[in-house]
Design a protein around this motif. Structure first.
Motif, PDB file in Angstrom:
ATOM      1  N   LEU A 171       0.847  -1.182   0.000  1.00 48.96           N
ATOM      2  CA  LEU A 171       0.000   0.000   0.000  1.00 48.96           C
ATOM      3  C   LEU A 171       0.883   1.232   0.000  1.00 48.96           C
ATOM      4  O   LEU A 171       1.887   1.293   0.726  1.00 48.96           O
ATOM      5  N   TRP A 172       0.487   2.214  -0.803  1.00 49.99           N
ATOM      6  CA  TRP A 172       1.252   3.450  -0.937  1.00 49.99           C
ATOM      7  C   TRP A 172       0.341   4.633  -0.651  1.00 49.99           C
ATOM      8  O   TRP A 172      -0.794   4.670  -1.128  1.00 49.99           O
ATOM      9  N   HIS A 181       2.078   0.302   3.841  1.00 47.08           N
ATOM     10  CA  HIS A 181       2.133  -1.013   4.485  1.00 47.08           C
ATOM     11  C   HIS A 181       2.587  -2.054   3.474  1.00 47.08           C
ATOM     12  O   HIS A 181       2.317  -1.936   2.270  1.00 47.08           O
ATOM     13  N   THR A 182       3.251  -3.079   3.979  1.00 40.92           N
ATOM     14  CA  THR A 182       3.567  -4.265   3.184  1.00 40.92           C
ATOM     15  C   THR A 182       2.652  -5.386   3.638  1.00 40.92           C
ATOM     16  O   THR A 182       2.606  -5.714   4.831  1.00 40.92           O
ATOM     17  N   LEU A 183       1.912  -5.957   2.691  1.00 41.23           N
ATOM     18  CA  LEU A 183       0.924  -6.990   3.010  1.00 41.23           C
ATOM     19  C   LEU A 183       1.537  -8.356   2.709  1.00 41.23           C
ATOM     20  O   LEU A 183       1.629  -8.773   1.549  1.00 41.23           O
ATOM     21  N   GLN A 210      -5.099 -18.788  -3.016  1.00 39.23           N
ATOM     22  CA  GLN A 210      -5.792 -18.197  -1.877  1.00 39.23           C
ATOM     23  C   GLN A 210      -6.257 -16.772  -2.179  1.00 39.23           C
ATOM     24  O   GLN A 210      -5.673 -16.064  -2.998  1.00 39.23           O
ATOM     25  N   VAL A 211      -7.307 -16.375  -1.455  1.00 38.19           N
ATOM     26  CA  VAL A 211      -7.782 -14.988  -1.446  1.00 38.19           C
ATOM     27  C   VAL A 211      -7.585 -14.455  -0.038  1.00 38.19           C
ATOM     28  O   VAL A 211      -7.915 -15.132   0.945  1.00 38.19           O
ATOM     29  N   ARG A 212      -7.047 -13.246   0.065  1.00 43.68           N
ATOM     30  CA  ARG A 212      -6.845 -12.637   1.378  1.00 43.68           C
ATOM     31  C   ARG A 212      -7.517 -11.269   1.428  1.00 43.68           C
ATOM     32  O   ARG A 212      -7.530 -10.538   0.431  1.00 43.68           O
ATOM     33  N   ILE A 213      -8.063 -10.924   2.597  1.00 42.22           N
ATOM     34  CA  ILE A 213      -8.741  -9.649   2.825  1.00 42.22           C
ATOM     35  C   ILE A 213      -7.911  -8.853   3.827  1.00 42.22           C
ATOM     36  O   ILE A 213      -7.462  -9.389   4.850  1.00 42.22           O
ATOM     37  N   TRP A 214      -7.714  -7.541   3.543  1.00 42.96           N
ATOM     38  CA  TRP A 214      -6.832  -6.704   4.352  1.00 42.96           C
ATOM     39  C   TRP A 214      -7.559  -5.446   4.811  1.00 42.96           C
ATOM     40  O   TRP A 214      -8.446  -4.935   4.131  1.00 42.96           O
ATOM     41  N   ASP A 215      -7.124  -4.947   5.968  1.00 42.54           N
ATOM     42  CA  ASP A 215      -7.561  -3.648   6.458  1.00 42.54           C
ATOM     43  C   ASP A 215      -6.553  -2.609   5.953  1.00 42.54           C
ATOM     44  O   ASP A 215      -5.394  -2.615   6.386  1.00 42.54           O
ATOM     45  N   PRO A 216      -6.959  -1.701   5.048  1.00 44.77           N
ATOM     46  CA  PRO A 216      -5.979  -0.766   4.473  1.00 44.77           C
ATOM     47  C   PRO A 216      -5.448   0.248   5.485  1.00 44.77           C
ATOM     48  O   PRO A 216      -4.370   0.812   5.268  1.00 44.77           O
ATOM     49  N   LYS A 217      -6.166   0.481   6.591  1.00 45.93           N
ATOM     50  CA  LYS A 217      -5.680   1.438   7.587  1.00 45.93           C
ATOM     51  C   LYS A 217      -4.495   0.882   8.367  1.00 45.93           C
ATOM     52  O   LYS A 217      -3.523   1.590   8.642  1.00 45.93           O
ATOM     53  N   SER A 218      -4.598  -0.387   8.731  1.00 39.76           N
ATOM     54  CA  SER A 218      -3.537  -0.991   9.546  1.00 39.76           C
ATOM     55  C   SER A 218      -2.592  -1.862   8.744  1.00 39.76           C
ATOM     56  O   SER A 218      -1.481  -2.166   9.201  1.00 39.76           O
ATOM     57  N   GLY A 219      -3.027  -2.295   7.574  1.00 37.86           N
ATOM     58  CA  GLY A 219      -2.209  -3.204   6.787  1.00 37.86           C
ATOM     59  C   GLY A 219      -2.253  -4.631   7.297  1.00 37.86           C
ATOM     60  O   GLY A 219      -1.486  -5.490   6.843  1.00 37.86           O
ATOM     61  N   LYS A 220      -3.179  -4.910   8.229  1.00 36.65           N
ATOM     62  CA  LYS A 220      -3.286  -6.247   8.814  1.00 36.65           C
ATOM     63  C   LYS A 220      -4.339  -7.072   8.072  1.00 36.65           C
ATOM     64  O   LYS A 220      -5.312  -6.534   7.555  1.00 36.65           O
ATOM     65  N   PRO A 221      -4.161  -8.404   8.049  1.00 40.03           N
ATOM     66  CA  PRO A 221      -5.180  -9.255   7.419  1.00 40.03           C
ATOM     67  C   PRO A 221      -6.449  -9.282   8.248  1.00 40.03           C
ATOM     68  O   PRO A 221      -6.416  -9.201   9.478  1.00 40.03           O
TER      69      PRO A 221
END
Length: 535
Positions: A171-172, A181-183, A210-221
């Motif tokens: 994320l930039w 963040h680096t996911l 796989q499909v992964r879902i992320w929170d863009p604010k924290s960069g956490k899955p």
């Protein structure tokens, strides 16, 4: 008596320099002009008699007055269609009026028009806001250690997501143009990134199935990976916000020949679409359908496009006109579905209800005159334009169901001209145009509502992989194997700006507000910003 002739007239000399001869200027001829709507060809006003040298700006003012829009003027683009015999063999089927009818049409190399003709001028209203073209690279964003395979701006344009062969997404922050963040979590290439239209979640799909879902604010899955596909994930698509604002579902297509629809709240598969017999290359979640509750469009290497009811997964249509793999799909509503409630004003909705209402208004405004249209592109070098759920007011010519053909669905148009595989197709945000990129090094422009050929954009010397439009539909950007990103002028159908900077193939490109981003084999993200002077 002999007649005496007067002496010859002496040439006037000023300070030793002969007076220049004056050549009379021929007056501009008067011509008859009929202004018609670009949408349906209906006259906007009675035909008028004008001097041929009336400028394009004056034509725009005249059309606004004739259509009673002088209180809130609307910008227009004007063109005149070439006759079939004059258009054959050319890279364009129309003449755009950029200066005046006299200089652009009467002087056209085809010599297809004379002052005695009635000039039918097609008027295409433009966005009231304008995006200025990028002219310089503002940042080179490093961090990925393998080629960048996909890139996508968030709906508000504040964030950028990129996916890479290094198994990570990044994320930039576009305000600082720095990494956010680096996911990390995928165990293979990240092949696709897709934002939820409320910008609350980001989905990624990869070579690890796989499909992964992320929170863009924290960069956490958000939860564990969504597992179920037996081969890599090729495409992702979120349920439109105007259909489900609280917990939109996610569709994923895979090389395993299936499409899975996931409930993000329960982390489970709601249903699996298993009708294709080869890799499903693209999935698109449409906003309409027979009941207005959404449909899924899937394109496969089994040479078919299938249309499904998004509520339950019932198969509605199978489109079998392509002769090879179907690799790309586009909807004329893609832009408003992707950006949901967010438009060029940047206003953020105060609640989910307001967001859903605004998203519905944007979608309804787009399809008010034209139903949701689909374009499919294939390795057979062709594209098809489809109207699968025509509105009640649509004419019989626009109806996709042909009773005379045993009920088989027929496309509105077959788009031919590319000489090699079609790599990508995309509609302009206003739905008026469609652009296709191919391995024949060219970009072709089509009318979005009819599929009629408009122009070929030539300039790349390698395969063109990806296209993106500016939000005002005035600029088209292409990314190519030849290491360049190019901006095209849709008034002249010529190259407007060349954006070099990459040192290898460019695989992905996206455009938001005044910024263009691209990524590719050189493992860097290039960001280009608008010019400082107005266009």
């Amino acid at each position: 008596m002999a007649t005496l002739l007067p002496p010859p007239k002496r040439q006037k000399v000023y300070h030793g320099i002969p007076e220049p001869e004056t050549v009379p200027i021929a007056p501009s001829p008067n011509i008859v002009v009929q202004f018609v709507s670009e949408d349906d060809g209906t006259p906007l006003a009675p035909a008028v008699n004008l001097p041929a040298n009336v400028s394009r700006e004056d034509l725009q003012g005249l059309v606004n007055k004739l259509t009673a829009k002088d209180e809130d003027p609307v910008p227009f683009q004007f063109h005149i269609s070439l006759p079939a015999d004059a258009a054959s063999g050319r890279d364009t089927s129309r003449v755009v009026i950029s200066t005046s009818i006299e200089s652009d049409v009467l002087s056209h190399p085809s010599h297809a028009f004379t002052p005695e003709d009635v000039f039918v001028v097609h008027c295409s209203p433009q966005s009231v806001f304008r995006v200025r073209p990028a002219t310089r690279c503002s940042s080179t964003l490093s961090g990925h250690t393998s080629p960048i395979l996909c890139a996508s701006f968030s709906p508000t344009g504040r964030l950028l997501a990129t996916g890479s062969g290094d198994t990570t997404a990044r994320l930039w922050d576009l305000g600082t143009e720095l990494p956010s963040h680096t996911l990390s979590g995928h165990k293979g290439w990240v092949l696709c990134v897709e934002w939820e239209a409320m910008e609350r979640k980001l989905a990624t799909g990869g070579h690890d199935n796989q499909v992964r879902i992320w929170d863009p604010k924290s960069g956490k899955p958000i939860g564990d990976a969504l597992k179920g596909h037996s081969k890599w994930v090729t495409s992702l698509s979120w349920e439109p916000i105007h259909l489900n604002v609280t917990s939109p579902r996610l569709a994923s297509s895979s090389k395993d020949g299936t499409v899975r629809v996931w409930s993000i709240s329960t982390r489970r598969v709601e249903y699996t679409l298993g009708g294709h017999t080869a890799s499903v290359n693209v999935v698109r979640w449409g906003g309409g359908g027979l009941n207005g509750k959404g449909v899924l469009y899937t394109a496969s290497s089994d040479r078919t496009v299938r249309v499904w009811d998004a509520n339950g997964g019932r198969l509605l249509h199978t489109l079998q006109d392509h002769a090879h793999w179907v690799t790309t799909l586009a909807l004329n509503a893609d832009f408003v579905l992707r950006t949901g409630p967010f438009d060029h004003t940047g206003k953020r909705p105060a609640s989910d209800e307001e967001a859903q209402k605004r998203a519905q208004e944007r979608y309804s405004a787009l399809i008010s005159s034209t139903p949701e249209l689909l374009i499919s592109g294939s390795d057979d070098h062709t594209l098809f334009l489809w109207s699968l759920f025509p509105s009640r007011t649509a004419s019989s010519e626009s109806t996709a169901l042909a009773a005379s053909n045993g009920g088989k669905l027929k496309p509105l148009a077959r788009l031919t001209g590319h000489q090699r595989q079609v790599a990508h197709v995309t509609f302009s945000p206003d739905g008026r145009w469609a652009a296709s990129a191919a391995f024949d090094n060219s970009v072709r422009l089509w009318e979005g509502k009819t599929g009629k050929f408009v122009a070929t954009l030539r300039g790349h010397i390698g395969a063109v992989y990806r296209l993106t439009w500016s939000a005002d539909s005035r600029l088209l950007v292409s990314a190519s194997k030849d290491t360049t990103v190019k901006i095209w002028d849709l008034k002249t159908y010529k190259l407007k700006t060349d954006l070099p900077g990459h040192t290898d193939e460019v695989y992905c490109v996206d455009f938001v507000a005044d910024k263009i981003v691209s990524g590719g084999r050189d493992r860097t993200v290039k960001m280009y910003v608008l010019s400082l002077s107005p266009t």
